[in-house]
Design a protein around this motif. Structure first.
Motif, PDB file in Angstrom:
ATOM      1  N   GLN A 209       0.819  -1.118   0.069  1.00  0.00           N
ATOM      2  CA  GLN A 209      -0.142   0.059   0.043  1.00  0.00           C
ATOM      3  C   GLN A 209       0.958   1.346   0.152  1.00  0.00           C
ATOM      4  N   TYR A 210       0.218   2.272  -0.304  1.00  0.00           N
ATOM      5  CA  TYR A 210       1.121   3.640  -0.090  1.00  0.00           C
ATOM      6  C   TYR A 210       2.125   3.694   0.918  1.00  0.00           C
ATOM      7  N   CYS A 211       3.322   4.201   1.123  1.00  0.00           N
ATOM      8  CA  CYS A 211       4.020   4.337   2.022  1.00  0.00           C
ATOM      9  C   CYS A 211       4.384   6.023   2.166  1.00  0.00           C
ATOM     10  N   PHE A 212       3.617   6.606   3.314  1.00  0.00           N
ATOM     11  CA  PHE A 212       4.067   7.803   3.519  1.00  0.00           C
ATOM     12  C   PHE A 212       4.793   7.969   4.775  1.00  0.00           C
ATOM     13  N   LEU A 217       8.088   1.763   7.832  1.00  0.00           N
ATOM     14  CA  LEU A 217       8.403   0.793   6.859  1.00  0.00           C
ATOM     15  C   LEU A 217       9.587   0.339   7.209  1.00  0.00           C
ATOM     16  N   LYS A 218      10.425   0.815   7.960  1.00  0.00           N
ATOM     17  CA  LYS A 218      11.829   0.263   8.441  1.00  0.00           C
ATOM     18  C   LYS A 218      11.533  -0.515   9.560  1.00  0.00           C
ATOM     19  N   ALA A 219      10.511  -0.172  10.416  1.00  0.00           N
ATOM     20  CA  ALA A 219      10.237  -1.374  11.608  1.00  0.00           C
ATOM     21  C   ALA A 219       9.736  -2.559  10.834  1.00  0.00           C
ATOM     22  N   TYR A 220       8.961  -2.465   9.833  1.00  0.00           N
ATOM     23  CA  TYR A 220       8.477  -3.610   9.392  1.00  0.00           C
ATOM     24  C   TYR A 220       9.673  -4.394   8.585  1.00  0.00           C
ATOM     25  N   ILE A 289      13.525   5.062   0.480  1.00  0.00           N
ATOM     26  CA  ILE A 289      12.982   3.668   0.327  1.00  0.00           C
ATOM     27  C   ILE A 289      14.087   2.934  -0.307  1.00  0.00           C
ATOM     28  N   ARG A 290      14.766   3.345  -1.201  1.00  0.00           N
ATOM     29  CA  ARG A 290      15.680   2.708  -1.980  1.00  0.00           C
ATOM     30  C   ARG A 290      16.762   2.249  -1.165  1.00  0.00           C
ATOM     31  N   SER A 296      12.892  -4.234  -3.072  1.00  0.00           N
ATOM     32  CA  SER A 296      13.729  -4.521  -4.314  1.00  0.00           C
ATOM     33  C   SER A 296      13.014  -3.522  -5.493  1.00  0.00           C
ATOM     34  N   GLY A 297      12.031  -2.560  -5.232  1.00  0.00           N
ATOM     35  CA  GLY A 297      11.636  -1.666  -6.271  1.00  0.00           C
ATOM     36  C   GLY A 297      10.483  -0.796  -5.621  1.00  0.00           C
ATOM     37  N   VAL A 298      10.036   0.008  -6.419  1.00  0.00           N
ATOM     38  CA  VAL A 298       8.896   0.933  -5.894  1.00  0.00           C
ATOM     39  C   VAL A 298       7.628   0.635  -6.958  1.00  0.00           C
ATOM     40  N   HIS A 299       6.550   0.785  -6.285  1.00  0.00           N
ATOM     41  CA  HIS A 299       5.396   0.757  -7.196  1.00  0.00           C
ATOM     42  C   HIS A 299       4.528   2.193  -7.139  1.00  0.00           C
TER      43      HIS A 299
END
Lengths: 344, 168
Positions: A209-212, A217-220, A289-290, A296-299
């Motif tokens: 899902q959208y990351c803001f 995200l890092k914790a995940y 995010i990179r 492995s990538g961004v959507h």
């Protein structure tokens, strides 16, 4: 860097490399270790194929694969399978989305075979949004399967060459299997374990899902790496430009599952040009995010801002100088041009 | 009976112990149930199951109960019938995307699983329901399966993890 040595003519399959599930360019790019960019095509409310071609051409040379959405947000549009049919004929790499909301297991298995037959090499298995958020809230939700069962069925069709019933297929679909993940909503501690469950059911890549919220995200991802899941699945993180603080607030309140922190909204509010700030924020998010290990990538989901995707991809440096294959790669090749013109 | 459903999840460990005891008794009574005849028992047992589980869990009688693997929170109460965990639409406060007045069945289930001894069964991938079994007794199905496993000289070739699946 444009493609692979055995790049096929649109409409024809290239061969499957050892250890790969599909003959697709998308799987090849991921397995080659590149940071990939995917995006999604908003299907038209139209029966005109030109609308689909125009919407796809915007992404030429900037993305590795295009998601063909399946009634996203429970809204009616041209069907996912039809969009795939039109675009695979031109050689685009498609990610066919199948949502469990609208179809039972009989229809879904038919669509999986149909997609694979047309050259769709990637399948994204979704449970789907509830009908209440869409333009037909009075519709009957089906949900005969959930995303996990859908993954299992698709994997069985591919690896065991049978329908769920056990009946034999004459030719299995050669597909790379994907699922969705949302690291940004409750229950946070379960989300990485649920990803493990999706991998157990057959997921080879996930689009989030959208990351803001990069810290979240890092914790995940910390937990994902601890469980060793980053070795088993390609994780592609969802991003997108916000048009303004107001639209961000609307999305936060009305689109299920999208988490936008207050800090993001404050930043947009404080900007002179909110739209430009939204773009800039998206670019910065991609750059952050990179750097996260295991991603492995961004959507890039640029709803109603598809024309900005090339700008976002270029300015973020996501492709690292790589130029993904696109139909116009064939410019100058008279045989292929003729082939494409015949199709159109 | 929403409050009772939530109470059951809060007492998931108690439910687990109760169920394990009931299951042992039911299996012990297999000869009796054989003598009375499977078909004759189906309706009355299903009726009892509907009352008991309906009260405690808002059971929808899918016929393939997986409560032991779902933290004692019935997945058939999920508006999307998801049997494998929360969708991506869970609200920030843990409430359901479709029914904002109901806590997510799986947020509840995750908490319930944490209270159970075998709560980790929540990690097992559950396949979609077999709609032919709707309305039938899960208890009798488990006894049947247990008897088949006991009688079979070799492991039966059957749906992926039928032996692991528990019922309530």
């Amino acid at each position: 860097m444009n493609g692979f040595e055995d790049e096929s003519v649109p409409g024809y399959h290239s061969h499957i490399l050892p250890g790969h599930s599909s003959p697709g360019r998308f799987e090849r790019t991921l397995r080659a270790g590149h940071f990939v960019v995917t995006t999604e095509l908003a299907p038209p409310d139209s029966a005109d194929p030109a609308a689909v071609y125009e919407r796809a051409a915007v992404f030429d040379g900037y993305v590795d694969a295009i998601n063909a959405t399946d009634g996203s947000g429970a809204h009616c549009h041209m069907g996912s399978l039809a969009v795939c049919a039109l675009l695979t004929r031109l050689g685009y790499a498609l990610i066919q989305q199948i949502s469990c909301r609208d179809k039972n297991r009989i229809a879904i298995q038919g669509d999986i075979l149909g997609g694979a037959a047309m050259g769709v090499c990637n399948l994204l298995c979704l449970s789907g949004d509830g009908v209440q958020t869409g333009d037909h809230p009075e519709a009957k939700p089906v949900f005969d399967l959930d995303c996990m069962s859908l993954l299992e069925i698709a994997r069985t069709m591919r690896d065991k060459s049978t329908f769920q019933s056990g009946r034999k297929l004459d030719h299995p679909p050669r597909i790379f299997l994907g699922a969705a993940a949302n690291p940004f909503v409750e229950p946070f501690d379960w989300r990485p374990l649920r990803l493990a469950k999706k991998i157990a059911a057959g997921a080879q890549f996930v689009q989030t899902q959208y990351c803001f919220d990069v810290p979240r995200l890092k914790a995940y991802m910390d937990k994902v790496r601890e469980l060793g899941l980053d070795e088993k699945v390609f994780i592609i993180v969802g991003v997108g430009p916000l048009a303004s603080a107001r639209s961000a607030e609307w999305i936060r309140n009305n689109v299920p599952g999208v988490h936008i922190p207050d800090s993001v909204i404050q930043r947009l509010k404080g900007a002179a040009d909110q739209k430009a700030e939204g773009l800039q924020l998206c670019i910065e998010l991609i750059q952050e995010i990179r750097e996260i290990k295991g991603v492995s990538g961004v959507h890039v989901m640029a709803y109603k801002q598809e024309h900005n995707v090339p700008d976002i991809v270029t300015r973020s440096g996501a492709l690292n100088g790589r130029k993904p294959w696109h139909p116009r790669t064939y410019d100058g090749d008279a045989t292929v041009q003729q082939h494409l013109e015949n199709l159109q | 009976m929403y409050w009772l459903r939530k109470w059951s999840v809060r007492h998931a460990r108690l439910m687990e112990i109760t169920y394990n005891t009931v299951e042992r008794c039911l299996i012990a009574a297999t000869p009796l149930y054989r003598r009375l005849g499977e078909k004759r028992l189906e309706k009355p047992v299903a009726a009892i199951e509907k009352v008991v589980k309906g009260a405690l869990f808002d059971c929808q009688m899918c016929g393939q109960c997986v409560l032991s693997s779902t933290g004692m929170s019935c997945p058939m109460n999920c508006p999307k019938s998801i049997r494998n965990g929360p969708c991506g639409g869970v609200r920030a406060d843990g409430y359901c995307e479709v029914k904002p007045e109901m806590r997510c069945v799986w947020v509840e289930g995750w908490e319930g699983a944490g209270r159970m001894k075998h709560g980790l069964q929540i990690s097992t991938v559950q396949f979609a329901v077999d709609h032919r079994l709707k309305g039938r007794s899960s208890w009798l199905r488990v006894i049947r399966e247990q008897a088949e496993i006991a009688a079979a000289p070799e492991p039966l070739v059957q749906s992926s993890n039928a032996a692991e699946k528990k019922t309530l």
